[in-house]
Design a protein around this motif. Structure first.
Motif, short mmCIF file in Angstrom:
data_model
loop_
_atom_site.label_atom_id
_atom_site.label_comp_id
_atom_site.label_asym_id
_atom_site.label_seq_id
_atom_site.Cartn_x
_atom_site.Cartn_y
_atom_site.Cartn_z
N HIS A 271 -91.23 8.68 65.34
CA HIS A 271 -92.64 8.40 65.08
C HIS A 271 -92.95 8.29 63.59
N GLY A 272 -91.93 8.45 62.78
CA GLY A 272 -92.11 8.26 61.35
C GLY A 272 -92.78 9.40 60.63
N ARG A 273 -92.84 10.57 61.26
CA ARG A 273 -93.49 11.70 60.61
C ARG A 273 -92.63 12.26 59.47
N LEU A 274 -91.30 12.13 59.62
CA LEU A 274 -90.37 12.63 58.61
C LEU A 274 -89.22 11.66 58.45
N ASP A 275 -88.59 11.70 57.28
CA ASP A 275 -87.36 10.96 57.07
C ASP A 275 -86.20 11.74 57.67
#
Length: 300
Positions: A271-275
């Motif tokens: 979901h792109g919350r973290l790398d």
């Protein structure tokens, strides 16, 4: 397969630190205790929940007893208890000398969000979560209390009859890595924040706590000795975990960060919350996993 005695022994130091010097703790572990097949992280959380409830009920100090026992429940006993089978169980009994629970409240203690505590000291989820976990194992919960005469909670877990050598948890399995650094924890769930603070304090760390980004950054500006930021990923108040970490590293360049979340690691990254190259610990986790991950990040 879980050795409950080993779990309680492994938690003893943390529990004593959490409850403080005003509460006298006695731990009585049964010889020859049977094993049970339950989740280690959940039984640790259940025991911590119960002892924190006891602490809160003994604001002026008191006594807490934690016991284990082998128990056989017969047909007469289970006839009055729905969804409970006669058989052999491993019991954990937590008793305190606190203010007790009124008869009017006793019927509601396992309901979600029911609490006798003030708004800022309890979510009302502790006992309902314990109840849900125990019932999922096929076990049973009983609570006994009288006002001004303390409370006893008994947890019954089904005895494990399988291969006693398989997947057993011993003291060696739950040996914990400790430290003395300072950790800032950012977590909006009051119950989880309380548990996490207790766990880290029990491991020897100094713990600072905040429930959102703004107070967390205020702490960072006021303290130059923070070694690790441990933050939930999804938070209220306009700043998520990654934004807090980025702002924190502007205040303290090089500050180490460990993210945690109830979302799965794959979901967090997808979901792109973290790398993908960040330090991450998914909930729920065992205390040993928390201890090891914190040391890994601090020493990296």
């Amino acid at each position: 397969m879980i050795d409950i005695n080993a779990v309680i022994t492994g938690m003893e130091d943390m529990l004593r630190r959490t409850l403080g010097e005003s509460i006298d703790i006695e731990i009585v572990l049964a010889d020859g205790l049977w094993s049970t097949e339950i989740d280690l992280a959940q039984v640790e959380a259940a025991l911590l929940n119960l002892t924190i409830n006891s602490r809160d009920a003994m604001s002026d100090g008191g006594s807490l007893t934690i016991e284990t026992a082998n128990v056989a429940l017969d047909e007469d006993y289970v006839s009055t208890e729905p969804e409970l089978n006669a058989g052999q169980y491993v019991a954990i009994v937590v008793s305190d000398t606190g203010h007790g629970i009124s008869k009017d409240h006793m019927a509601h203690v396992f309901e979600p969000f029911f609490t006798t505590k003030s708004v800022d000291t309890g979510t009302g989820l502790g006992l309902s979560m314990v109840y849900g976990f125990v019932k999922q194992t096929g076990g049973h919960v009983r609570i006994y209390s009288e006002q001004n005469d303390g409370t006893t909670v008994k947890l019954y877990f089904p005895r494990y009859f399988g291969d006693h050598a398989a997947h057993s948890v011993t003291l060696d399995d739950i040996s914990l890595q400790r430290g003395q650094e300072t950790i800032l924890v950012v977590e909006d769930d009051a119950l989880i924040l309380q548990q996490l603070t207790a766990q880290l304090t029990g491991l020897g760390y100094e713990v600072l706590a905040a429930s959102a980004g703004t107070p967390a950054l205020d702490i960072l500006r006021a303290r130059s000795d923070i070694d690790l930021l441990l933050t939930d990923v999804v938070l209220p108040g306009g700043m998520n975990g990654r934004q807090i970490a980025e702002a924190a590293q502007l205040i303290h360049p090089g500050l180490k960060v460990l993210y945690t979340s109830g979302y799965s690691e794959n979901a967090i990254f997808h979901h792109g919350r973290l790398d993908k190259d960040v330090n991450f610990l998914g909930k729920p986790y065992r205390r040993s996993e928390l201890a090891a991950k914190v040391r890994q990040v601090l020493e990296s």
